[in-house]
Design a protein around this motif. Structure first.
Motif, short mmCIF file in Angstrom:
data_model
loop_
_atom_site.label_atom_id
_atom_site.label_comp_id
_atom_site.label_asym_id
_atom_site.label_seq_id
_atom_site.Cartn_x
_atom_site.Cartn_y
_atom_site.Cartn_z
N LEU A 231 0.92 -1.28 -0.09
CA LEU A 231 0.32 -0.17 -0.08
C LEU A 231 0.75 1.73 -0.19
CD1 LEU A 231 -2.73 1.45 0.10
CD2 LEU A 231 -2.17 0.86 2.84
N LEU A 232 0.25 2.27 -1.19
CA LEU A 232 1.51 3.74 -1.33
C LEU A 232 0.83 4.60 -0.43
CD1 LEU A 232 2.71 1.36 -3.19
CD2 LEU A 232 3.78 3.25 -4.28
N LEU A 233 0.87 4.89 0.19
CA LEU A 233 0.17 6.71 1.25
C LEU A 233 1.06 7.87 1.21
CD1 LEU A 233 -0.74 4.67 4.85
CD2 LEU A 233 -2.27 4.92 2.41
N ASP A 234 0.45 8.64 -0.23
CA ASP A 234 1.34 9.59 -0.57
C ASP A 234 0.92 11.25 0.55
OD1 ASP A 234 2.45 11.70 -1.81
OD2 ASP A 234 2.13 11.09 -3.85
N GLU A 235 1.40 11.55 1.44
CA GLU A 235 1.18 12.25 2.32
C GLU A 235 -0.29 12.37 2.45
OE1 GLU A 235 2.10 16.66 1.45
OE2 GLU A 235 3.71 15.81 0.13
N PRO A 236 -0.80 11.18 3.52
CA PRO A 236 -1.80 10.67 4.19
C PRO A 236 -2.52 11.94 5.22
CG PRO A 236 -0.23 8.89 5.00
CD PRO A 236 0.01 9.89 3.75
N ALA A 237 -1.20 12.34 6.03
CA ALA A 237 -2.30 13.36 6.86
C ALA A 237 -1.69 14.57 6.53
CB ALA A 237 -0.85 12.65 8.31
N SER A 238 -2.07 14.86 5.62
CA SER A 238 -1.54 16.29 5.15
C SER A 238 -3.42 16.68 4.70
CB SER A 238 -1.33 16.91 3.63
OG SER A 238 -2.17 16.28 2.61
N GLY A 239 -3.75 17.82 5.69
CA GLY A 239 -5.38 18.22 5.85
C GLY A 239 -5.67 17.50 7.12
N LEU A 240 -5.55 16.62 7.75
CA LEU A 240 -6.00 15.89 9.42
C LEU A 240 -5.76 16.78 10.24
CD1 LEU A 240 -5.27 12.33 8.57
CD2 LEU A 240 -6.72 14.03 7.00
N ASP A 241 -6.87 16.39 11.29
CA ASP A 241 -6.15 17.33 11.73
C ASP A 241 -5.53 16.41 13.25
OD1 ASP A 241 -8.91 16.01 13.60
OD2 ASP A 241 -10.09 17.18 13.46
N ALA A 242 -5.36 17.13 14.17
CA ALA A 242 -4.47 16.14 15.24
C ALA A 242 -5.05 14.13 15.51
CB ALA A 242 -3.34 17.43 17.03
N VAL A 243 -5.86 15.21 15.59
CA VAL A 243 -7.33 14.23 16.25
C VAL A 243 -6.98 12.53 15.23
CG1 VAL A 243 -9.40 13.12 16.73
CG2 VAL A 243 -8.49 14.63 17.73
N GLU A 244 -7.67 13.38 14.31
CA GLU A 244 -7.53 12.48 12.97
C GLU A 244 -5.98 11.74 12.02
OE1 GLU A 244 -11.36 14.90 10.38
OE2 GLU A 244 -9.29 15.19 10.01
N THR A 245 -5.29 12.46 12.59
CA THR A 245 -3.89 12.16 12.46
C THR A 245 -3.31 10.69 13.83
OG1 THR A 245 -3.15 14.19 11.68
CG2 THR A 245 -0.81 12.86 12.14
N GLU A 246 -3.49 10.90 14.66
CA GLU A 246 -3.87 10.17 15.75
C GLU A 246 -4.04 8.53 15.24
OE1 GLU A 246 -2.37 8.84 19.64
OE2 GLU A 246 -1.93 10.73 18.35
N ARG A 247 -5.69 8.75 14.68
CA ARG A 247 -6.13 8.09 14.49
C ARG A 247 -5.91 7.03 13.23
NH1 ARG A 247 -12.36 9.30 13.31
NH2 ARG A 247 -12.86 7.62 11.71
N LEU A 248 -4.74 8.03 12.38
CA LEU A 248 -4.80 7.13 10.77
C LEU A 248 -3.42 6.93 11.12
CD1 LEU A 248 -4.16 7.45 7.65
CD2 LEU A 248 -2.69 9.09 8.19
N GLN A 249 -2.83 6.89 12.12
CA GLN A 249 -1.64 6.16 13.10
C GLN A 249 -2.02 5.22 13.64
OE1 GLN A 249 1.55 8.96 15.84
NE2 GLN A 249 1.87 7.03 16.75
N GLU A 250 -2.54 4.81 13.84
CA GLU A 250 -3.57 3.19 14.97
C GLU A 250 -3.98 2.51 13.83
OE1 GLU A 250 -6.48 4.42 17.72
OE2 GLU A 250 -5.35 5.65 19.14
N MET A 251 -4.32 3.40 12.63
CA MET A 251 -4.11 2.81 11.72
C MET A 251 -3.59 1.62 10.90
SD MET A 251 -8.01 4.23 9.03
CE MET A 251 -8.67 5.00 10.00
#
Lengths: 254, 322
Positions: free
Chosen positions: A172-192
């Motif tokens: 899976l290639l993720l191209d800047e998945p955190a850009s535009g996410l807030d802190a909570v969403e980034t946290e969730r992304l990290q867990e994911m």
């Protein structure tokens, strides 16, 4: 090695986008590619996924050379990606977006679909069920029937990930998945991302958010002006003087 | 409260066809309705390509013409069974569409529009110039009627009973298609070709399949037209007719199966009502196209639904969704 880049070179006119870049991604790891803007990170993604072909060098996936193959063929081998600028199917529902993700795993053609044979009905049902599971994984199940365009940016990124996962990729290639996410969403992304690695998925990540990158990456490759200047664990890369210079300028050291 | 099942548009469609078959005996109206059916066939096909797939064709009248002339020439000149001629038309049209589609669909937007426009003009010139084959500008007469199980379809009522149930089947197939794996891939590539490819969709292949598919609808419509009119001439298959088809798609609603029916109906009936404006038909179509694009950019069906939902939201005191 799941994926190996060997001496990849690509120039756009006079601009050396990538210059003899080689690195390898072992199966089941999270590998990050970082570097200043214009370092060639997205170009690298486009080369792996077939949207660009290298002028020289090889991209080897599961032992097969895949450079120069069209994107849909690369996708069918089990490489999925997200895009730096989110590319959703805006007028389709959230669920339908993810259902397209299962394209490579299903086979109903135009005629079978138009006549709606019993087996295509079954297949569609299974596509729908799997898509709902992927939506649940990213936490979008309750929005399944909204149009994709109606989602806020953060959720659009999650939908893109769900859609890529629907193809059940090996890589899976993720191209800047955190850009535009807030802190909570980034946290969730990290867990994911960590949960996906648990599942055995191999992830290649381009990301500007250093906090996230350092947390999730097993190894980091650093690009600067199309050249690979360092690879290593997050800790090693952080200490590498060349990397520090690329990010902060050489003046900083003296 | 009306049970939800009764709101099923397919039930409405079936009931309306049965009702019309039962009560309507006026040949003029039946003929008009038959034309609506034939045009709807064309418009649904074009809508699959244009509304759902985002690929513009300004040459769709050519496929209509190929279907009509295949049927016309094979039956009137060669004496082939009309049903076989219809099948032959489908084969010829399918192959032509494939040959045209492979190079053209590599083009996008205006370039694809220009390529299909050019194709339409070539076919139009061919129909005019190949006189020994097509009868040239004065047309091809003596096309026999279709017959079904020994019954000759020589009255508007009998044709109605062929065209409209057949249309029902085609509309059903189209609705299924849109909601199938290939249909989703088609709608996906309309919005982002890169994303569709990244999920394993062979976008070139899907585009060609739908181009051929929509040409087959046009061919079928052409054959039915030839046997309905018993006479065909190139002027029915020119550039203006291609534009009229695009207008029907846009007016009814891009990416809308039922909109195709509405668009075809409105633009078939309107010229009949406005016969006095016959010379200005083109201007009126242009004006309609402009007004729809400005005020109901999603076409009549979607536009009216939007207005209705808007009113309901207001009634419920909710905010207006954007």
């Amino acid at each position: 090695m799941l994926l190996e880049l060997q001496e990849i070179t690509l120039a756009f006119g006079g601009l050396q986008a990538l210059d003899r870049v080689s690195f390898a991604v072992p199966s089941g790891t999270v590998q990050a590619v970082i570097g200043p803007n214009g370092a060639g990170k997205t170009t690298l993604f486009n080369l792996i996924t077939g949207f660009l072909a290298p002028q020289s060098g090889r991209v080897v996936f599961q032992g097969h050379e895949i450079q120069g193959r069209p994107p849909f063929e690369v996708a069918r081998l089990g490489i999925s990606r997200t895009f730096q600028l989110v590319q959703l199917f805006d007028h389709m529902s959230v669920l339908e977006n993810v259902m397209v993700g299962r394209h490579r795993l299903s086979r109903a053609g135009l005629l079978a679909g138009a006549v709606r044979l019993p087996w295509t009905r079954q297949e569609d049902k299974s596509i729908r069920e799997h898509a709902l599971e992927d939506l649940a994984f990213v936490g979008l199940a309750d929005r399944a029937h909204q149009p994709a365009a109606a989602l806020p940016l953060g959720l659009k990124r999650l939908l893109e990930i769900a859609r890529a996962l629907a193809a059940e990729p090996t890589l899976l290639l993720l191209d800047e998945p955190a850009s535009g996410l807030d802190a909570v969403e980034t946290e969730r992304l990290q867990e994911m991302i960590l949960a996906l690695r648990e599942r055995g998925l191999t992830i290649l990540l381009v990301e500007h958010d250093m906090g996230l990158t350092m947390e999730v990456a097993d190894r980091i490759a650093v690009l600067n002006y199309g050249q690979l200047i360092a690879t290593g664990t997050p800790r090693e890369v952080q200490k590498n003087p060349e990397v520090i210079a690329a990010y902060l300028g050489t003046d900083w050291q003296t | 409260m009306i049970p939800k099942g009764l709101l099923n548009p397919w039930l409405f469609f079936g009931a309306a066809v049965l009702l019309l078959a039962g009560v309507l005996n006026n040949d003029y109206y039946l003929t008009l309705i038959n034309f609506i059916g034939i045009y709807t066939l064309l418009v649904v096909g074009l809508n699959l390509l244009m509304g759902y797939g985002g690929q513009i064709s300004l040459g769709h009248a050519a496929f209509f013409g190929i279907g009509a002339y295949s049927s016309g020439i094979l039956t009137a000149t060669c004496g082939v069974n009309p049903w076989l001629a219809l099948l032959a038309g489908l084969v010829i049209c399918g192959i032509t569409a494939f040959l045209i589609g492979v190079p053209s669909l590599k083009l996008r937007g205006y370039y694809l529009a220009m390529a299909t426009l050019g194709f339409g003009i070539i076919v139009y010139i061919f129909l005019n110039e190949a006189e020994p084959l097509t009868g040239g500008p004065s047309g091809l007469a003596g096309i026999p009627n279709l017959s079904l199980g020994g019954l000759e379809l020589n009255t508007p009522k009998r044709l109605f009973l062929l065209i409209w149930p057949l249309l029902g089947v085609i509309l059903g197939l189209s609705a299924n298609l849109v909601d199938s794996r290939t249909g989703r891939a088609l709608r996906a590539l309309h919005e982002s070709e890169a994303a569709a490819q990244s999920l394993g969709v062979n976008t070139a292949r899907v585009k060609i399949m739908i181009f051929v598919w929509s040409a087959l609808y046009a061919s079928l419509a052409g054959s039915l037209y030839a046997h309905t009119m018993n006479f065909i001439a190139p002027s029915s298959f020119g550039f203006m007719f291609s534009i009229k088809l695009v207008t029907m798609v846009v007016l009814g609603g891009m990416a809308s199966i039922w909109g195709s029916l509405l668009g075809a109906a409105v633009l078939t009936v309107l010229p009949e009502i406005l016969t006095m404006f016959h010379d200005y038909e083109v201007i009126i179509f242009g004006a309609i196209l402009m007004v729809v694009m400005i005020f109901l950019p999603r076409g009549l069906v979607r536009g009216i639904l939007d207005l209705w939902e808007f009113r309901r939201y207001k009634k419920e005191g909710g905010s207006i969704p954007t």
